[in-house]
Design a protein around this motif. Structure first.
Motif, PDB file in Angstrom:
ATOM      1  N   MET A  19       0.818  -1.213   0.000  1.00  0.00           N
ATOM      2  CA  MET A  19       0.000   0.000   0.000  1.00  0.00           C
ATOM      3  C   MET A  19       0.855   1.267   0.000  1.00  0.00           C
ATOM      4  SD  MET A  19      -3.161  -0.973  -0.098  1.00  0.00           S
ATOM      5  CE  MET A  19      -2.631  -2.401  -1.055  1.00  0.00           C
ATOM      6  N   LYS A  20       2.067   1.174   0.561  1.00  0.00           N
ATOM      7  CA  LYS A  20       2.893   2.365   0.736  1.00  0.00           C
ATOM      8  C   LYS A  20       3.994   2.523  -0.317  1.00  0.00           C
ATOM      9  CE  LYS A  20       2.300   2.543   5.768  1.00  0.00           C
ATOM     10  NZ  LYS A  20       2.985   2.527   7.080  1.00  0.00           N
ATOM     11  N   LYS A  21       4.124   1.555  -1.190  1.00  0.00           N
ATOM     12  CA  LYS A  21       5.205   1.665  -2.175  1.00  0.00           C
ATOM     13  C   LYS A  21       4.922   2.835  -3.124  1.00  0.00           C
ATOM     14  CE  LYS A  21       3.301  -1.696  -5.466  1.00  0.00           C
ATOM     15  NZ  LYS A  21       3.506  -3.008  -6.111  1.00  0.00           N
ATOM     16  N   PRO A  22       5.958   3.513  -3.592  1.00  0.00           N
ATOM     17  CA  PRO A  22       5.750   4.671  -4.475  1.00  0.00           C
ATOM     18  C   PRO A  22       5.193   4.242  -5.822  1.00  0.00           C
ATOM     19  CG  PRO A  22       8.089   4.132  -4.302  1.00  0.00           C
ATOM     20  CD  PRO A  22       7.386   3.274  -3.301  1.00  0.00           C
ATOM     21  N   GLY A  24       4.790   3.486  -9.639  1.00  0.00           N
ATOM     22  CA  GLY A  24       5.750   3.164 -10.683  1.00  0.00           C
ATOM     23  C   GLY A  24       5.544   4.048 -11.903  1.00  0.00           C
ATOM     24  N   ILE A  25       6.429   3.898 -12.878  1.00  0.00           N
ATOM     25  CA  ILE A  25       6.355   4.719 -14.089  1.00  0.00           C
ATOM     26  C   ILE A  25       5.042   4.479 -14.824  1.00  0.00           C
ATOM     27  CG2 ILE A  25       7.385   5.133 -16.358  1.00  0.00           C
ATOM     28  CD1 ILE A  25      10.093   4.457 -15.153  1.00  0.00           C
ATOM     29  N   MET A  26       4.656   3.208 -14.988  1.00  0.00           N
ATOM     30  CA  MET A  26       3.415   2.892 -15.701  1.00  0.00           C
ATOM     31  C   MET A  26       2.206   3.449 -14.969  1.00  0.00           C
ATOM     32  SD  MET A  26       3.912   1.531 -18.580  1.00  0.00           S
ATOM     33  CE  MET A  26       2.223   1.051 -18.891  1.00  0.00           C
ATOM     34  N   ASN A  27       2.249   3.365 -13.631  1.00  0.00           N
ATOM     35  CA  ASN A  27       1.138   3.879 -12.832  1.00  0.00           C
ATOM     36  C   ASN A  27       0.985   5.381 -13.025  1.00  0.00           C
ATOM     37  OD1 ASN A  27      -0.051   4.981 -10.098  1.00  0.00           O
ATOM     38  ND2 ASN A  27      -0.613   2.814 -10.178  1.00  0.00           N
TER      39      ASN A  27
END
Length: 244
Positions: A19-22, A24-27
């Motif tokens: 839930m806390k991960k930054p 990503g580029i695709m996101n």
């Protein structure tokens, strides 16, 4: 029982990390495209969709007289969670069957899937909350379900924001009245719509609509159930109120 608590804590830690991960580029790219599309849509359309979703969710959350699972404080944590998983499985299969049925019917029945699937997901959240011992007549508990819903159907960036609220829920004061006026329904509908658009769009296409609808509803319901479990686990641990 101590072994099960260690297992629960390990599973919760993995979930919190996700839930806390930054983003990503695709996101970030996907979110940027969706934002541009939303900016091109007429304001009146946004208002109409927001009002429609607000009214649907309010009707489900405040107007329904559902029969909830009977609370049993004597249940162990392991037994309680076994019952929660059984409910998730039942709703997951029900949602999958409903998605296949409406998907097979083309555009008209595909559109009918939206309120039906929304009701299934909300009813599952009420059942999970009740099995964890929450008073689902309490306004703040019902509001908590909306935040679980948002956490599930939103971008990674929004997840980062929402998990902070959920982690501090016991001290969080939403300041929202019983009728849920003041809740940010526009953001709610944009997050939800942007998240499920691609997953559900193919459901409207003849021939592929049935399998796509079944799979999408299956996965989305399972994801919501898993998030609900971990949100309630987090609160029980913070309250130091884990059942024996």
């Amino acid at each position: 029982m101590e072994a099960y608590r260690h297992y629960l804590q390990a599973e919760l830690n993995i979930w919190l990390f996700q839930m806390k991960k930054p983003p990503g580029i695709m996101n970030r790219m996907t979110r940027g495209v969706q934002k541009r599309i939303n900016d091109l849509l007429p304001e009146k359309l946004h208002q109409a969709v927001t009002l429609a979703i607000e009214n649907m969710v309010k009707a489900v959350m405040t107007g329904s007289k559902w029969v909830l699972p009977k609370k049993d404080p004597s249940l162990s944590l392991k037994t309680r969670e076994m019952k929660v998983r059984q409910r998730i499985k039942w709703y997951r299969n029900t949602a999958s069957a409903e998605g296949a049925l409406t998907g097979a019917g083309g555009i008209l029945l595909g559109l009918a899937d939206f309120p039906a699937f929304l009701t299934i997901k909300m009813k599952m959240l009420f059942d999970i909350g009740s099995l964890y011992g929450a008073d689902m007549k309490d306004k703040k508990e019902r509001l908590f379900l909306l935040y679980i819903f948002q956490l599930t159907f939103s971008s990674q960036q929004r997840k980062n924001e929402l998990i902070q609220i959920i982690e501090k829920w016991e001290s969080f004061d939403p300041g929202i009245p019983e009728n849920l006026e003041g809740f940010d329904w526009r953001t709610f509908q944009l997050d939800y719509r942007d998240y499920i658009d691609l997953a559900k769009l193919a459901q409207l296409v003849p021939l592929v609509g049935a399998p796509v609808g079944a799979l999408a509803n299956y996965k989305l319901t399972e994801q919501l159930g898993n998030n609900a479990m971990n949100c309630f686990r987090l609160r029980l641990i913070q309250q130091k109120n884990l059942p024996g």
